[in-house]
Design a protein around this motif. Structure first.
Motif, short mmCIF file in Angstrom:
data_model
loop_
_atom_site.label_atom_id
_atom_site.label_comp_id
_atom_site.label_asym_id
_atom_site.label_seq_id
_atom_site.Cartn_x
_atom_site.Cartn_y
_atom_site.Cartn_z
N GLU A 299 -42.91 -18.21 -45.50
CA GLU A 299 -41.68 -18.28 -45.38
C GLU A 299 -41.50 -17.71 -44.30
O GLU A 299 -40.57 -18.12 -43.09
CB GLU A 299 -40.91 -17.58 -46.86
CG GLU A 299 -40.95 -19.30 -47.92
CD GLU A 299 -39.94 -18.23 -48.96
OE1 GLU A 299 -39.55 -17.04 -48.92
OE2 GLU A 299 -39.61 -18.81 -50.16
N VAL A 300 -41.75 -16.59 -43.96
CA VAL A 300 -41.34 -15.82 -42.30
C VAL A 300 -41.90 -16.66 -41.29
O VAL A 300 -41.19 -16.51 -40.20
CB VAL A 300 -41.42 -14.96 -42.79
CG1 VAL A 300 -41.91 -13.26 -41.22
CG2 VAL A 300 -41.39 -13.46 -43.70
N ALA A 301 -43.26 -16.44 -41.75
CA ALA A 301 -43.65 -17.51 -40.67
C ALA A 301 -43.35 -18.75 -39.42
O ALA A 301 -42.79 -19.25 -38.71
CB ALA A 301 -45.55 -17.94 -40.76
N ALA A 302 -42.56 -20.14 -41.12
CA ALA A 302 -42.53 -20.56 -40.76
C ALA A 302 -40.97 -20.72 -40.43
O ALA A 302 -40.11 -21.45 -38.93
CB ALA A 302 -41.73 -21.53 -42.12
N HIS A 303 -40.11 -19.74 -40.52
CA HIS A 303 -38.77 -19.29 -39.79
C HIS A 303 -39.14 -18.77 -38.63
O HIS A 303 -38.45 -19.46 -37.54
CB HIS A 303 -38.22 -18.35 -41.09
CG HIS A 303 -36.97 -17.75 -40.61
ND1 HIS A 303 -36.20 -18.58 -40.57
CD2 HIS A 303 -36.14 -16.29 -39.74
CE1 HIS A 303 -34.47 -17.79 -40.16
NE2 HIS A 303 -34.86 -15.86 -39.67
N LEU A 304 -40.16 -17.63 -38.28
CA LEU A 304 -39.96 -17.52 -37.33
C LEU A 304 -40.69 -18.86 -35.80
O LEU A 304 -39.79 -19.22 -34.81
CB LEU A 304 -40.70 -16.38 -36.74
CG LEU A 304 -40.64 -15.05 -37.48
CD1 LEU A 304 -41.69 -14.48 -37.51
CD2 LEU A 304 -38.76 -14.53 -36.98
N GLU A 305 -41.25 -19.22 -37.22
CA GLU A 305 -41.48 -20.74 -35.70
C GLU A 305 -41.30 -21.78 -35.53
O GLU A 305 -40.79 -22.07 -34.46
CB GLU A 305 -43.20 -21.31 -36.35
CG GLU A 305 -44.05 -22.46 -35.59
CD GLU A 305 -45.32 -23.10 -36.02
OE1 GLU A 305 -45.19 -24.12 -36.12
OE2 GLU A 305 -45.76 -22.52 -37.43
N ALA A 306 -39.79 -21.87 -36.40
CA ALA A 306 -38.58 -22.82 -36.25
C ALA A 306 -37.86 -22.82 -35.70
O ALA A 306 -37.87 -23.45 -34.82
CB ALA A 306 -37.94 -23.04 -37.46
#
Length: 245
Positions: free
Chosen positions: A18-25
């Motif tokens: 979730e954290v990786a997805a949030h920052l990547e977005a």
């Protein structure tokens, strides 16, 4: 100056994903730009209400995707576009591209992107794609629907884990933007486009490469046929307005 990170919207999956997805977005949509320095891991974990270990896993994933650079004592920064991708972008921009050629290139490239995304997508990539679909609807304005359409295809290219494909996706988007806008003018058109995105996502989430490529090919064909039909209707509508006058 340290970048400001919006709050994390939590969902029932791996916290690090979730954290990786949030920052990547945030990186993909330009809210975080190349050279931006991220807050310290301690501050970032506190702001996002996650553990340091979950944050470290996410940061490691972003580093492996070459989206951030981590240096001891200097923290983490958003990476610059790779030089070979920059060179490709500049070279392509120098060309006088005809719309028909751009559409043909997109028809060749995007099914392969979907295929590789199905092969390589991580949980964070799937979360990002799912989030775009959640925010998408046939009731949106044409402009917002087109924006989310472009975001979906861009995130899919990132899921393929190849920066050159991301560059090609960005350039074909730029060249075909006006034509793609036709597929968002009506509610029926927006619904058809969104249904195509859902089929692509389901195949990518199932890691079915052949189905993902086929779903993308069908999506592009449907959008192209719809755009052709709507273009053909436009002069008729204009003529009808002139007659009524």
């Amino acid at each position: 100056m340290t970048a400001s990170i919006p709050p994390l919207r939590r969902r029932a999956r791996s916290v690090s994903a979730e954290v990786a997805a949030h920052l990547e977005a945030l990186i993909t949509n330009g809210e975080l730009r190349a050279g931006d320095r991220l807050p310290s891991e301690r501050e970032l974990a506190a702001n996002m209400n996650v553990s340091r270990s979950s944050l470290r896993q996410a940061m490691f994933e972003l580093e492996s995707k070459q989206l951030i650079e981590r240096r001891q004592g200097r923290g983490s920064t958003v990476t610059e576009t790779p030089r070979h991708a920059d060179a490709l972008t500049e070279g392509l921009r120098a060309l006088d591209i005809e719309l028909g050629h751009a559409i043909e290139l997109r028809d060749l490239v995007e099914p392969r992107i979907a295929e590789l995304a199905a092969l390589r997508a991580l949980d964070s990539n799937l979360l990002s794609l799912d989030d775009v679909l959640t925010r998408s609807s046939d009731t949106l304005s044409p402009a917002e629907s087109l924006r989310l359409d472009i975001e979906f295809h861009t995130l899919l290219a990132h899921a393929a884990q190849n920066p050159l494909l991301v560059t090609l996706c960005a350039m074909t988007t730029e060249w075909t933007r006006s034509a793609r806008a036709l597929s968002h003018r009506s509610r029926h058109a927006r619904r058809l486009s969104l249904e195509g995105h859902h089929r692509i996502y389901e195949a990518v989430a199932a890691h079915d490469c052949a189905a993902a490529a086929a779903a993308m090919e069908r999506h592009l064909r449907e959008v192209r046929e719809l755009g052709t039909a709507m273009s053909a209707q436009a002069p008729t509508a204009t003529s009808a307005r002139k007659v009524r006058r």
